[in-house]
Design a protein around this motif. Structure first.
Motif, PDB file in Angstrom:
ATOM      1  N   HIS A 174       0.838  -1.205   0.000  1.00 44.72           N
ATOM      2  CA  HIS A 174       0.000   0.000   0.000  1.00 44.72           C
ATOM      3  C   HIS A 174       0.874   1.256   0.000  1.00 44.72           C
ATOM      4  O   HIS A 174       0.605   2.218  -0.730  1.00 44.72           O
ATOM      5  N   ILE A 175       1.940   1.234   0.784  1.00 44.35           N
ATOM      6  CA  ILE A 175       2.839   2.395   0.867  1.00 44.35           C
ATOM      7  C   ILE A 175       3.522   2.644  -0.473  1.00 44.35           C
ATOM      8  O   ILE A 175       3.581   3.777  -0.953  1.00 44.35           O
ATOM      9  N   VAL A 176       4.016   1.567  -1.088  1.00 45.46           N
ATOM     10  CA  VAL A 176       4.691   1.702  -2.382  1.00 45.46           C
ATOM     11  C   VAL A 176       3.699   2.141  -3.453  1.00 45.46           C
ATOM     12  O   VAL A 176       3.992   3.034  -4.263  1.00 45.46           O
ATOM     13  N   SER A 177       2.515   1.552  -3.468  1.00 44.61           N
ATOM     14  CA  SER A 177       1.498   1.899  -4.461  1.00 44.61           C
ATOM     15  C   SER A 177       1.076   3.356  -4.334  1.00 44.61           C
ATOM     16  O   SER A 177       0.877   4.046  -5.342  1.00 44.61           O
ATOM     17  N   LYS A 178       0.948   3.817  -3.111  1.00 51.86           N
ATOM     18  CA  LYS A 178       0.549   5.207  -2.881  1.00 51.86           C
ATOM     19  C   LYS A 178       1.605   6.171  -3.415  1.00 51.86           C
ATOM     20  O   LYS A 178       1.279   7.203  -4.022  1.00 51.86           O
ATOM     21  N   ALA A 179       2.892   5.831  -3.216  1.00 52.35           N
ATOM     22  CA  ALA A 179       3.978   6.672  -3.708  1.00 52.35           C
ATOM     23  C   ALA A 179       3.991   6.709  -5.238  1.00 52.35           C
ATOM     24  O   ALA A 179       4.198   7.770  -5.845  1.00 52.35           O
ATOM     25  N   ILE A 180       3.742   5.560  -5.873  1.00 56.78           N
ATOM     26  CA  ILE A 180       3.716   5.483  -7.332  1.00 56.78           C
ATOM     27  C   ILE A 180       2.546   6.290  -7.882  1.00 56.78           C
ATOM     28  O   ILE A 180       2.684   7.045  -8.856  1.00 56.78           O
ATOM     29  N   THR A 181       1.384   6.164  -7.259  1.00 56.98           N
ATOM     30  CA  THR A 181       0.204   6.916  -7.687  1.00 56.98           C
ATOM     31  C   THR A 181       0.437   8.418  -7.578  1.00 56.98           C
ATOM     32  O   THR A 181       0.093   9.182  -8.486  1.00 56.98           O
ATOM     33  N   SER A 182       1.035   8.849  -6.483  1.00 51.99           N
ATOM     34  CA  SER A 182       1.329  10.278  -6.295  1.00 51.99           C
ATOM     35  C   SER A 182       2.285  10.793  -7.367  1.00 51.99           C
ATOM     36  O   SER A 182       2.127  11.901  -7.874  1.00 51.99           O
ATOM     37  N   ARG A 183       3.268   9.946  -7.716  1.00 48.77           N
ATOM     38  CA  ARG A 183       4.234  10.332  -8.739  1.00 48.77           C
ATOM     39  C   ARG A 183       3.556  10.453 -10.105  1.00 48.77           C
ATOM     40  O   ARG A 183       3.842  11.377 -10.875  1.00 48.77           O
ATOM     41  N   ARG A 184       2.653   9.551 -10.395  1.00 43.86           N
ATOM     42  CA  ARG A 184       1.949   9.595 -11.666  1.00 43.86           C
ATOM     43  C   ARG A 184       1.030  10.812 -11.749  1.00 43.86           C
ATOM     44  O   ARG A 184       0.929  11.458 -12.797  1.00 43.86           O
ATOM     45  N   ILE A 185       0.357  11.135 -10.659  1.00 44.43           N
ATOM     46  CA  ILE A 185      -0.530  12.299 -10.632  1.00 44.43           C
ATOM     47  C   ILE A 185       0.263  13.585 -10.821  1.00 44.43           C
ATOM     48  O   ILE A 185      -0.212  14.542 -11.440  1.00 44.43           O
ATOM     49  N   SER A 186       1.474  13.611 -10.332  1.00 47.57           N
ATOM     50  CA  SER A 186       2.277  14.841 -10.348  1.00 47.57           C
ATOM     51  C   SER A 186       2.831  15.184 -11.730  1.00 47.57           C
ATOM     52  O   SER A 186       3.196  16.333 -11.983  1.00 47.57           O
ATOM     53  N   ASP A 187       2.874  14.190 -12.637  1.00 48.80           N
ATOM     54  CA  ASP A 187       3.438  14.474 -13.952  1.00 48.80           C
ATOM     55  C   ASP A 187       2.914  13.518 -15.013  1.00 48.80           C
ATOM     56  O   ASP A 187       3.339  12.359 -15.095  1.00 48.80           O
ATOM     57  N   ALA A 188       2.018  14.020 -15.856  1.00 51.73           N
ATOM     58  CA  ALA A 188       1.475  13.217 -16.951  1.00 51.73           C
ATOM     59  C   ALA A 188       2.540  12.845 -17.963  1.00 51.73           C
ATOM     60  O   ALA A 188       2.431  11.852 -18.677  1.00 51.73           O
ATOM     61  N   CYS A 189       3.616  13.649 -18.019  1.00 53.76           N
ATOM     62  CA  CYS A 189       4.675  13.462 -19.021  1.00 53.76           C
ATOM     63  C   CYS A 189       5.730  12.448 -18.603  1.00 53.76           C
ATOM     64  O   CYS A 189       6.581  12.071 -19.415  1.00 53.76           O
ATOM     65  N   ARG A 190       5.735  12.063 -17.334  1.00 53.37           N
ATOM     66  CA  ARG A 190       6.664  11.039 -16.832  1.00 53.37           C
ATOM     67  C   ARG A 190       8.133  11.403 -17.053  1.00 53.37           C
ATOM     68  O   ARG A 190       8.921  10.598 -17.555  1.00 53.37           O
ATOM     69  N   TYR A 191       8.466  12.654 -16.743  1.00 48.98           N
ATOM     70  CA  TYR A 191       9.840  13.161 -16.829  1.00 48.98           C
ATOM     71  C   TYR A 191      10.366  13.260 -18.262  1.00 48.98           C
ATOM     72  O   TYR A 191      11.573  13.336 -18.472  1.00 48.98           O
ATOM     73  N   LEU A 192       9.486  13.253 -19.243  1.00 51.96           N
ATOM     74  CA  LEU A 192       9.910  13.312 -20.638  1.00 51.96           C
ATOM     75  C   LEU A 192       9.803  14.717 -21.233  1.00 51.96           C
ATOM     76  O   LEU A 192      10.093  14.908 -22.415  1.00 51.96           O
ATOM     77  N   GLU A 193       9.343  15.686 -20.444  1.00 54.36           N
ATOM     78  CA  GLU A 193       9.213  17.057 -20.927  1.00 54.36           C
ATOM     79  C   GLU A 193       9.985  18.005 -20.012  1.00 54.36           C
ATOM     80  O   GLU A 193      10.496  17.605 -18.963  1.00 54.36           O
TER      81      GLU A 193
END
Length: 322
Positions: free
Chosen positions: A42-61
């Protein structure tokens, strides 16, 4: 600490490391299911979800583009991000890994914007391109056949995002691309990136999307651009499908009044295919939605309702037989 307790802690640490390696590849629904199994996941999943919400571009822009949703429980949409044009993949192939954890956030990971190059083509030999550069034109840039580097000032649309944006969920339109800061008139926004299709592939995809749309709220993002060449006798088609694989332009909605974006077909020296790029057609205020016209409105069996709310809204989205 006894042996049994140490073994339990070692197992927990191993699970935690394993989760950090595997969970980033899961799609949203699978990630949510795994999250409910135990505290560590749950802790790892929550961190991944937060990271995805923070950037739709996934560090590619050049800038992160966050998601904001106060409408429903969908925290972010599921699609594959590409900052540049890409070759098509078979619809029968399952979605690629989410890829949401490319890079470490220290800077954008730029990709080659040219899918197909013209062998033996000649571009400029400038070391620093200026007004005398032969590639300098309204809708032409330096490209792969030129001697200048990527920092060249005549490669404006090849350097990624230069404005701050955000993706906001609208109750009627769904996800929408909005300005996160003031954008002046004439500013480059982004290109329309996705899978480059042949006309036959585009027609097959459109038939599939029309079938899916009849039974769900599915929103395809297949863009067909037709350009009449100087001879006047030939019309060139560019088919770009950003439905499953695309960039931030995937979220730009239609406006019957033309919106606040203009579309420009940009050619680059040495590149076989042009690229479809968006520029601001007027000053765009912070929090204002970005939009452009999808084309002329023609009523047919696949037409969807339009919610652009412009003064000249026709009530239906443009649709054509590809």
């Amino acid at each position: 600490m006894d042996k049994q307790q140490r073994e339990k802690e070692d197992e927990g640490a191993l699970l935690y490391r394993f989760a950090h390696l595997v969970l980033p590849y899961l799609e949203p629904a699978d990630l949510a299911s795994v999250s409910a199994t135990c505290k560590a996941l749950h802790i790892v999943s929550k961190a991944i979800t937060s990271r995805r919400i923070s950037d739709a571009c996934r560090y590619l822009e050049n800038y992160p583009i966050p998601f904001f949703n106060s409408v429903d429980s969908e925290v972010y949409p599921n699609f594959i991000y590409t900052p540049v044009q890409t070759l098509p993949t078979s619809p029968s192939i399952p979605s690629l890994c989410w890829g949401g954890d490319i890079g470490d956030g220290s800077g954008p990971v730029r990709r080659d914007p040219f899918v197909v190059r013209v062998e033996g083509a000649h571009g400029c030999d400038c070391e620093s391109c200026g007004s005398n550069c032969p590639c300098m034109d309204f809708s032409r840039e330096c490209g792969p056949s030129c001697g200048c580097e990527s920092e060249c000032g005549n490669r404006l649309t090849q350097k990624g995002l230069s404005v701050k944006l955000k993706v906001v969920k609208d109750r009627r339109k769904g996800w929408s691309l909005c300005a996160a800061d003031f954008i002046p008139k004439g500013k480059f926004i982004c290109e329309y990136a996705g899978e480059l299709l042949t006309t036959e592939e585009a027609r097959n995809r459109q038939r599939l999307y029309d079938k899916i749309s009849k039974s769900s709220s599915f929103s395809p993002a297949l863009l067909v651009v037709k350009e009449h060449l100087p001879s006047g006798n030939v019309c060139m088609r560019i088919n770009i499908d950003a439905t499953r694989i695309g960039n931030i332009a995937h979220f730009i909605n239609h406006s019957c009044d033309g919106g606040n974006l203009c579309t420009l077909i940009v050619r680059s020296s040495g590149a076989l295919l042009p690229r479809v790029c968006f520029f601001s057609s007027r000053d765009i205020l912070e929090n204002e939605e970005l939009a452009f016209s999808y084309g002329d409105t023609t009523l047919n069996s696949t037409s969807s309702q339009c919610f652009c709310s412009s003064a000249c809204c026709r009530g239906i989205l443009p649709a054509e037989h590809t």
